[in-house]
Design a protein around this motif. Structure first.
Motif, PDB file in Angstrom:
ATOM      1  N   ARG A 178       0.842  -1.190   0.000  1.00 52.62           N
ATOM      2  CA  ARG A 178       0.000   0.000   0.000  1.00 52.62           C
ATOM      3  C   ARG A 178       0.879   1.243   0.000  1.00 52.62           C
ATOM      4  O   ARG A 178       1.863   1.326   0.726  1.00 52.62           O
ATOM      5  CB  ARG A 178      -0.888   0.030   1.240  1.00 52.62           C
ATOM      6  CG  ARG A 178      -1.987  -0.999   1.226  1.00 52.62           C
ATOM      7  CD  ARG A 178      -3.066  -0.614   2.175  1.00 52.62           C
ATOM      8  NE  ARG A 178      -3.913  -1.742   2.488  1.00 52.62           N
ATOM      9  CZ  ARG A 178      -4.697  -1.796   3.552  1.00 52.62           C
ATOM     10  NH1 ARG A 178      -4.701  -0.781   4.404  1.00 52.62           N
ATOM     11  NH2 ARG A 178      -5.451  -2.846   3.771  1.00 52.62           N
ATOM     12  N   PHE A 179       0.463   2.197  -0.794  1.00 54.92           N
ATOM     13  CA  PHE A 179       1.104   3.500  -0.775  1.00 54.92           C
ATOM     14  C   PHE A 179       0.372   4.373   0.233  1.00 54.92           C
ATOM     15  O   PHE A 179      -0.863   4.429   0.230  1.00 54.92           O
ATOM     16  CB  PHE A 179       1.096   4.133  -2.161  1.00 54.92           C
ATOM     17  CG  PHE A 179       2.084   3.497  -3.093  1.00 54.92           C
ATOM     18  CD1 PHE A 179       3.394   3.934  -3.135  1.00 54.92           C
ATOM     19  CD2 PHE A 179       1.700   2.444  -3.916  1.00 54.92           C
ATOM     20  CE1 PHE A 179       4.308   3.343  -3.992  1.00 54.92           C
ATOM     21  CE2 PHE A 179       2.605   1.846  -4.772  1.00 54.92           C
ATOM     22  CZ  PHE A 179       3.920   2.298  -4.812  1.00 54.92           C
ATOM     23  N   ILE A 180       1.137   5.020   1.071  1.00 55.07           N
ATOM     24  CA  ILE A 180       0.555   5.762   2.193  1.00 55.07           C
ATOM     25  C   ILE A 180       1.143   7.169   2.247  1.00 55.07           C
ATOM     26  O   ILE A 180       2.129   7.480   1.594  1.00 55.07           O
ATOM     27  CB  ILE A 180       0.807   5.002   3.525  1.00 55.07           C
ATOM     28  CG1 ILE A 180       2.262   4.484   3.585  1.00 55.07           C
ATOM     29  CG2 ILE A 180      -0.146   3.852   3.684  1.00 55.07           C
ATOM     30  CD1 ILE A 180       3.134   5.289   4.434  1.00 55.07           C
ATOM     31  N   GLU A 181       0.488   8.012   3.050  1.00 49.58           N
ATOM     32  CA  GLU A 181       0.999   9.354   3.330  1.00 49.58           C
ATOM     33  C   GLU A 181       1.428   9.385   4.782  1.00 49.58           C
ATOM     34  O   GLU A 181       0.653   9.037   5.680  1.00 49.58           O
ATOM     35  CB  GLU A 181      -0.071  10.414   3.058  1.00 49.58           C
ATOM     36  CG  GLU A 181      -0.437  10.564   1.593  1.00 49.58           C
ATOM     37  CD  GLU A 181      -1.452  11.666   1.356  1.00 49.58           C
ATOM     38  OE1 GLU A 181      -1.784  12.380   2.349  1.00 49.58           O
ATOM     39  OE2 GLU A 181      -1.914  11.825   0.215  1.00 49.58           O
ATOM     40  N   THR A 182       2.672   9.799   5.011  1.00 49.77           N
ATOM     41  CA  THR A 182       3.225   9.808   6.354  1.00 49.77           C
ATOM     42  C   THR A 182       3.218  11.216   6.933  1.00 49.77           C
ATOM     43  O   THR A 182       3.205  12.212   6.205  1.00 49.77           O
ATOM     44  CB  THR A 182       4.662   9.261   6.358  1.00 49.77           C
ATOM     45  OG1 THR A 182       5.468  10.065   5.484  1.00 49.77           O
ATOM     46  CG2 THR A 182       4.680   7.821   5.868  1.00 49.77           C
ATOM     47  N   GLY A 183       3.241  11.261   8.259  1.00 46.97           N
ATOM     48  CA  GLY A 183       3.306  12.536   8.965  1.00 46.97           C
ATOM     49  C   GLY A 183       4.547  12.625   9.821  1.00 46.97           C
ATOM     50  O   GLY A 183       5.636  12.203   9.421  1.00 46.97           O
ATOM     51  N   GLU A 184       4.384  13.114  11.016  1.00 45.17           N
ATOM     52  CA  GLU A 184       5.519  13.337  11.911  1.00 45.17           C
ATOM     53  C   GLU A 184       6.096  12.012  12.395  1.00 45.17           C
ATOM     54  O   GLU A 184       5.370  11.024  12.591  1.00 45.17           O
ATOM     55  CB  GLU A 184       5.049  14.178  13.105  1.00 45.17           C
ATOM     56  CG  GLU A 184       6.151  14.629  14.034  1.00 45.17           C
ATOM     57  CD  GLU A 184       5.629  15.468  15.179  1.00 45.17           C
ATOM     58  OE1 GLU A 184       6.419  15.804  16.074  1.00 45.17           O
ATOM     59  OE2 GLU A 184       4.427  15.788  15.171  1.00 45.17           O
ATOM     60  N   ARG A 185       7.403  12.000  12.580  1.00 43.78           N
ATOM     61  CA  ARG A 185       8.106  10.837  13.137  1.00 43.78           C
ATOM     62  C   ARG A 185       8.637  11.196  14.513  1.00 43.78           C
ATOM     63  O   ARG A 185       9.167  12.272  14.717  1.00 43.78           O
ATOM     64  CB  ARG A 185       9.265  10.411  12.239  1.00 43.78           C
ATOM     65  CG  ARG A 185       8.816   9.844  10.914  1.00 43.78           C
ATOM     66  CD  ARG A 185       9.998   9.310  10.138  1.00 43.78           C
ATOM     67  NE  ARG A 185      10.879  10.384   9.692  1.00 43.78           N
ATOM     68  CZ  ARG A 185      12.027  10.198   9.062  1.00 43.78           C
ATOM     69  NH1 ARG A 185      12.461   8.975   8.843  1.00 43.78           N
ATOM     70  NH2 ARG A 185      12.753  11.219   8.672  1.00 43.78           N
ATOM     71  N   ARG A 186       8.511  10.251  15.460  1.00 39.70           N
ATOM     72  CA  ARG A 186       9.020  10.510  16.802  1.00 39.70           C
ATOM     73  C   ARG A 186       9.085   9.211  17.594  1.00 39.70           C
ATOM     74  O   ARG A 186       8.168   8.381  17.535  1.00 39.70           O
ATOM     75  CB  ARG A 186       8.111  11.519  17.513  1.00 39.70           C
ATOM     76  CG  ARG A 186       8.620  11.928  18.877  1.00 39.70           C
ATOM     77  CD  ARG A 186       7.872  13.134  19.425  1.00 39.70           C
ATOM     78  NE  ARG A 186       6.525  12.820  19.839  1.00 39.70           N
ATOM     79  CZ  ARG A 186       5.457  13.406  19.355  1.00 39.70           C
ATOM     80  NH1 ARG A 186       5.579  14.309  18.413  1.00 39.70           N
ATOM     81  NH2 ARG A 186       4.268  13.077  19.789  1.00 39.70           N
ATOM     82  N   ASP A 187      10.191   9.023  18.310  1.00 40.67           N
ATOM     83  CA  ASP A 187      10.361   7.889  19.224  1.00 40.67           C
ATOM     84  C   ASP A 187      10.119   6.552  18.539  1.00 40.67           C
ATOM     85  O   ASP A 187       9.496   5.645  19.103  1.00 40.67           O
ATOM     86  CB  ASP A 187       9.415   8.025  20.430  1.00 40.67           C
ATOM     87  CG  ASP A 187       9.718   9.267  21.252  1.00 40.67           C
ATOM     88  OD1 ASP A 187      10.894   9.642  21.325  1.00 40.67           O
ATOM     89  OD2 ASP A 187       8.760   9.852  21.801  1.00 40.67           O
ATOM     90  N   GLY A 188      10.599   6.418  17.298  1.00 38.79           N
ATOM     91  CA  GLY A 188      10.534   5.135  16.619  1.00 38.79           C
ATOM     92  C   GLY A 188       9.233   4.821  15.923  1.00 38.79           C
ATOM     93  O   GLY A 188       9.074   3.714  15.388  1.00 38.79           O
ATOM     94  N   VAL A 189       8.275   5.735  15.895  1.00 41.74           N
ATOM     95  CA  VAL A 189       7.010   5.505  15.221  1.00 41.74           C
ATOM     96  C   VAL A 189       6.736   6.639  14.246  1.00 41.74           C
ATOM     97  O   VAL A 189       7.279   7.738  14.375  1.00 41.74           O
ATOM     98  CB  VAL A 189       5.829   5.353  16.215  1.00 41.74           C
ATOM     99  CG1 VAL A 189       6.001   4.117  17.075  1.00 41.74           C
ATOM    100  CG2 VAL A 189       5.701   6.595  17.075  1.00 41.74           C
ATOM    101  N   VAL A 190       5.859   6.349  13.270  1.00 40.56           N
ATOM    102  CA  VAL A 190       5.512   7.316  12.225  1.00 40.56           C
ATOM    103  C   VAL A 190       4.001   7.446  12.172  1.00 40.56           C
ATOM    104  O   VAL A 190       3.272   6.440  12.241  1.00 40.56           O
ATOM    105  CB  VAL A 190       6.042   6.866  10.850  1.00 40.56           C
ATOM    106  CG1 VAL A 190       5.762   7.925   9.794  1.00 40.56           C
ATOM    107  CG2 VAL A 190       7.522   6.554  10.914  1.00 40.56           C
ATOM    108  N   VAL A 191       3.526   8.664  12.020  1.00 33.57           N
ATOM    109  CA  VAL A 191       2.094   8.898  11.856  1.00 33.57           C
ATOM    110  C   VAL A 191       1.706   8.583  10.403  1.00 33.57           C
ATOM    111  O   VAL A 191       2.355   9.049   9.465  1.00 33.57           O
ATOM    112  CB  VAL A 191       1.738  10.353  12.196  1.00 33.57           C
ATOM    113  CG1 VAL A 191       0.278  10.651  11.837  1.00 33.57           C
ATOM    114  CG2 VAL A 191       1.980  10.620  13.671  1.00 33.57           C
ATOM    115  N   ILE A 192       0.651   7.792  10.226  1.00 37.45           N
ATOM    116  CA  ILE A 192       0.115   7.487   8.899  1.00 37.45           C
ATOM    117  C   ILE A 192      -1.155   8.303   8.728  1.00 37.45           C
ATOM    118  O   ILE A 192      -2.182   8.029   9.368  1.00 37.45           O
ATOM    119  CB  ILE A 192      -0.174   5.986   8.736  1.00 37.45           C
ATOM    120  CG1 ILE A 192       1.065   5.168   9.075  1.00 37.45           C
ATOM    121  CG2 ILE A 192      -0.645   5.701   7.317  1.00 37.45           C
ATOM    122  CD1 ILE A 192       2.255   5.456   8.208  1.00 37.45           C
TER     123      ILE A 192
END
Length: 382
Positions: free
Chosen positions: A326-340
């Motif tokens: 799946r192609f996704i749109e990502t947001g902010e990254r922090r503490d090893g996780v990414v917002v989808i």
């Protein structure tokens, strides 16, 4: 006889050709069977997409500055007579720190005070005589001028004498002493630094696009290299009313407490301005995302469906899993996780290890991922 031999040779050649053709056909058949056989499942590690209360942040870097910090220096030249502080000492406002030799100024002040006393007596006598017109108005004015002149000379000498002494202008910690008793010091010589470490400013710059998102009183989290893993809390206390012409950045200042005196002025800091109104976001581990020029994507572990829409199962009765890209749109990254922000729902299983072996639709088998167990859990609402 010759004809018989030719027939025999022809039969032999025919048998060889048939044998070779049969061997080739058998090889092709085996290859077809091999490629048509189902491929074994690829072992991958997965993790669920989770919903978290996510507080957006604006990252920045800055430097620390004391609430009050100065270099103690001399206004006049002289020889150091006494030093009343030690390096690293905490001092109080008004405490005497250094005294220059002031014998000459003290003697001159005594002479000026004597002259002032005489001028004051003469002026007092003249004030009595002017009423009875025993002296002229001009003589009275001269006596008054002499009195004021001597008074000004005394004030001037007292001010010069005061400059021979350095006192602490505020409470703070004094730095390393740079002079000793007996040193002749020119005017402007720095004797030490004095810093108020009870609180600190952190000055940093943000892009002009961030101006609508920041306001006075917003929380700031500060970290320094000297204390890894530890954060210090502060608040935005000032926003520069002018954007820098060269960088198009605006300077922002935050204030933070320093009760243990851990932080020192001049330290380099990483900080994050916490934005208000946290939102619930879907997050996945960073290792699940594949970044390319064509867009960001990830693999989702999906159940394989039959033509009638039912879930296919393996020999053990478990649902068969396939990798769905799946192609996704990502947001902010922090503490090893990414917002989808788009392309994934909560609770879907995403592949976190083994993506290089996958293609869209490949059969997969889930195996434990020890690296995910070692990673810190994503933060909740700040």
């Amino acid at each position: 006889m010759l004809r018989r031999r030719m027939l025999i040779m022809l039969g032999v050649v025919l048998l060889v050709v048939l044998a070779l053709g049969g061997y080739k056909a058998y090889s092709v058949y085996q290859q077809i069977q091999m490629f048509s056989a189902p491929k074994p499942a690829v072992n991958v590690a997965v993790a669920p997409a989770r919903e978290l209360s996510w507080q957006n942040r604006i990252p920045a870097v800055g430097s620390l500055k004391a609430l009050q910090g100065i270099n103690l220096s001399l206004e006049v030249a002289g020889t150091v007579k006494t030093l009343q502080f030690e390096s690293g000492q905490k001092v109080k406002a008004g405490q005497v720190l250094l005294q220059l030799d002031s014998d000459v100024e003290t003697a001159l002040l005594g002479t000026a005070q004597a002259d002032l006393g005489l001028a004051q007596v003469d002026f007092g006598r003249g004030s009595q005589l002017i009423g009875s017109q025993a002296i002229s108005k001009g003589e009275y004015d001269r006596l008054n001028a002499v009195f004021l002149k001597n008074k000004a000379v005394v004030a001037q000498l007292k001010a010069s004498l005061a400059k021979k002494t350095i006192v602490a202008p505020f409470n703070g910690t004094i730095g390393i002493r740079k002079v000793d008793v007996g040193d002749y010091l020119a005017s402007g010589t720095v004797i030490a630094t004095l810093q108020d470490l009870s609180g600190l400013y952190v000055d940093f710059f943000l892009a002009e696009q961030a101006i609508p998102r920041i306001a006075l009183g917003q929380a700031v989290q500060v970290s320094v290299a000297a204390y890894p893993g530890e954060t210090f809390q502060g608040r935005v206390s000032a926003i520069n009313p002018k954007v820098e012409d060269t960088t198009r950045n605006v300077q922002v200042r935050a204030t933070l407490a320093n009760p243990d005196n851990k932080l020192l002025p001049g330290m380099f800091t990483n900080l994050q301005v916490l934005l208000p109104n946290p939102k619930v976001e879907v997050v996945v581990p960073e290792s699940a995302i594949t970044y390319t020029l064509y867009g960001n994507s990830l693999y989702v572990a999906s159940e394989q469906k039959a033509k009638d829409g039912s879930v296919e199962k393996d020999a053990q009765g478990q649902p068969k899993l396939i990798a769905e890209r799946r192609f996704i749109e990502t947001g902010e990254r922090r503490d090893g996780v990414v917002v989808i922000s788009k392309g994934l729902k909560a609770d879907e299983q995403v592949v976190t290890a083994g993506q290089l072996k996958l293609t869209n639709g490949a059969h997969i088998a889930i195996s434990p991922d020890k690296t995910q167990d070692e990673q810190p859990s994503p933060p909740h609402a700040d």
